[in-house]
Design a protein around this motif. Structure first.
Motif, PDB file in Angstrom:
ATOM      1  N   CYS A 139       5.966  48.826  52.580  1.00 17.75           N
ATOM      2  CA  CYS A 139       7.346  48.914  52.105  1.00 17.75           C
ATOM      3  C   CYS A 139       8.214  48.857  53.346  1.00 17.75           C
ATOM      4  CB  CYS A 139       7.557  50.211  51.326  1.00 17.75           C
ATOM      5  SG  CYS A 139       9.218  50.366  50.627  1.00 17.75           S
TER       6      CYS A 139
ATOM      7  N   ILE B 112       6.654  45.603  49.088  1.00 24.64           N
ATOM      8  CA  ILE B 112       8.102  45.791  48.972  1.00 24.64           C
ATOM      9  C   ILE B 112       8.740  45.360  50.282  1.00 24.64           C
ATOM     10  CG2 ILE B 112       9.945  47.459  48.571  1.00 24.64           C
ATOM     11  CD1 ILE B 112       7.793  49.234  47.185  1.00 24.64           C
TER      12      ILE B 112
ATOM     13  N   GLY C 286      13.483  47.157  49.694  1.00 26.56           N
ATOM     14  CA  GLY C 286      13.419  47.315  48.245  1.00 26.56           C
ATOM     15  C   GLY C 286      14.109  46.220  47.458  1.00 26.56           C
TER      16      GLY C 286
ATOM     17  N   LYS D  73      14.315  51.720  49.215  1.00 30.54           N
ATOM     18  CA  LYS D  73      12.849  51.722  49.209  1.00 30.54           C
ATOM     19  C   LYS D  73      12.319  52.552  48.046  1.00 30.54           C
ATOM     20  CE  LYS D  73      11.602  50.758  54.022  1.00 30.54           C
ATOM     21  NZ  LYS D  73      10.730  51.173  55.136  1.00 30.54           N
TER      22      LYS D  73
END
Length: 278
Positions: free
Chosen positions: A45, A67, A71, A204
């Motif tokens: 992420c 991700i 995000g 995120k």
């Protein structure tokens, strides 16, 4: 969290998974391979735009969706397609770009097709560093271009993130003041003197919620690792959170556990801790 309940480890990249030279340590690589062989998934992420993760995804042979752009985009590395996305509002992006241009700030716009930079941009070196690493390992470089004065290069492109680097003191506060006039724009920070600007609903943490839906996975079964303020929303969603030894004080205060630094394979050490291997 009970150790045997972790089904996914999800990890920030810069300052977390990556060493300071932007490479992955052999200890981290080996531990990630081991947990995947045990049926535990691993993902990333990151604030990076997806093309700036490509070499690392292949290096680790990741199969779980990842991700990217703090995000704003979830990417399937196996089928090589976007699973979910939330780009910025284009009109507001253009307003912000014109503001940055008028104030002669250091700024860039990140898209899937390429990353575009203001003239003389100091941040561009980070992207060129990625290209050197990728090309040196036999992978294609990402497209890097200078923004044209009217930003025509961005027409018909989706912008997932904009960056503003503070070169002179006070520039970020000025930018934050302007951003208050753009209701669909939000911001966070992935390192000192840097603004990461995305759609106001992007974070995120929201990205992890979307990922869990896609993977049919309870957020409580996720262990998240990070080092800076843009990781705080990730910590708020995951069942357990790990701050890097090199992380900011705010991140350390928000985490369930503090591991070693990114130079000391802190990711591998944290995984071993949670799986009762230390």
């Amino acid at each position: 969290m009970q150790n045997n309940r972790i089904e996914l480890f999800i990890c920030d990249m810069d300052g977390t998974l990556l060493k300071n030279d932007k490479t992955i340590s052999e200890e981290n690589r080996r531990k990630i391979k081991q947990i995947r062989e045990r049926g535990i998934q691993f993902s990333i992420c990151t604030g990076r735009i997806q093309p700036m993760t490509e070499y690392y995804l292949k290096d680790l042979s990741l199969s779980a969706p990842v991700i990217t752009a703090n995000g704003a985009l979830i990417w399937d590395p196996l089928d090589r397609k976007v699973l979910w996305e939330k780009p910025v509002d284009l009109e507001e992006a253009m307003e912000l770009l014109r503001f940055c241009q008028m104030r002669r700030l250091d700024y860039c716009a990140l898209t899937m097709e390429g990353s575009f930079f203001s003239p003389g941009n100091q941040r561009r070196e980070r992207f060129e560093q990625y290209n050197r690493i990728a090309v040196g390992n036999g992978y294609a470089p990402m497209r890097l271009e200078e923004l044209d004065p009217k930003f025509d290069c961005l027409k018909n492109l989706s912008i997932y993130k904009l960056l503003i680097l503070e070169v002179e003191e006070g520039q970020l506060e000025e930018a934050k003041g302007f951003l208050k006039e753009l209701p669909d724009m939000g911001w966070t920070s992935s390192e000192d003197r840097l603004l990461d600007i995305s759609h106001s609903t992007v974070s995120k943490g929201e990205g992890l919620l979307k990922l869990c839906q896609l993977m049919k996975l309870a957020p409580e079964r996720v262990c998240a690792m990070g080092d800076y303020e843009n990781d705080l929303s990730l910590f708020a969603v995951a069942g357990c959170s790990v701050a890097m030894g090199n992380g900011s004080q705010k991140v350390k205060q928000s985490a369930d556990f503090i591991t070693r630094t990114n130079e000391e394979a802190g990711v591998a050490w944290a995984i071993s801790h949670f799986l009762n291997e230390t």
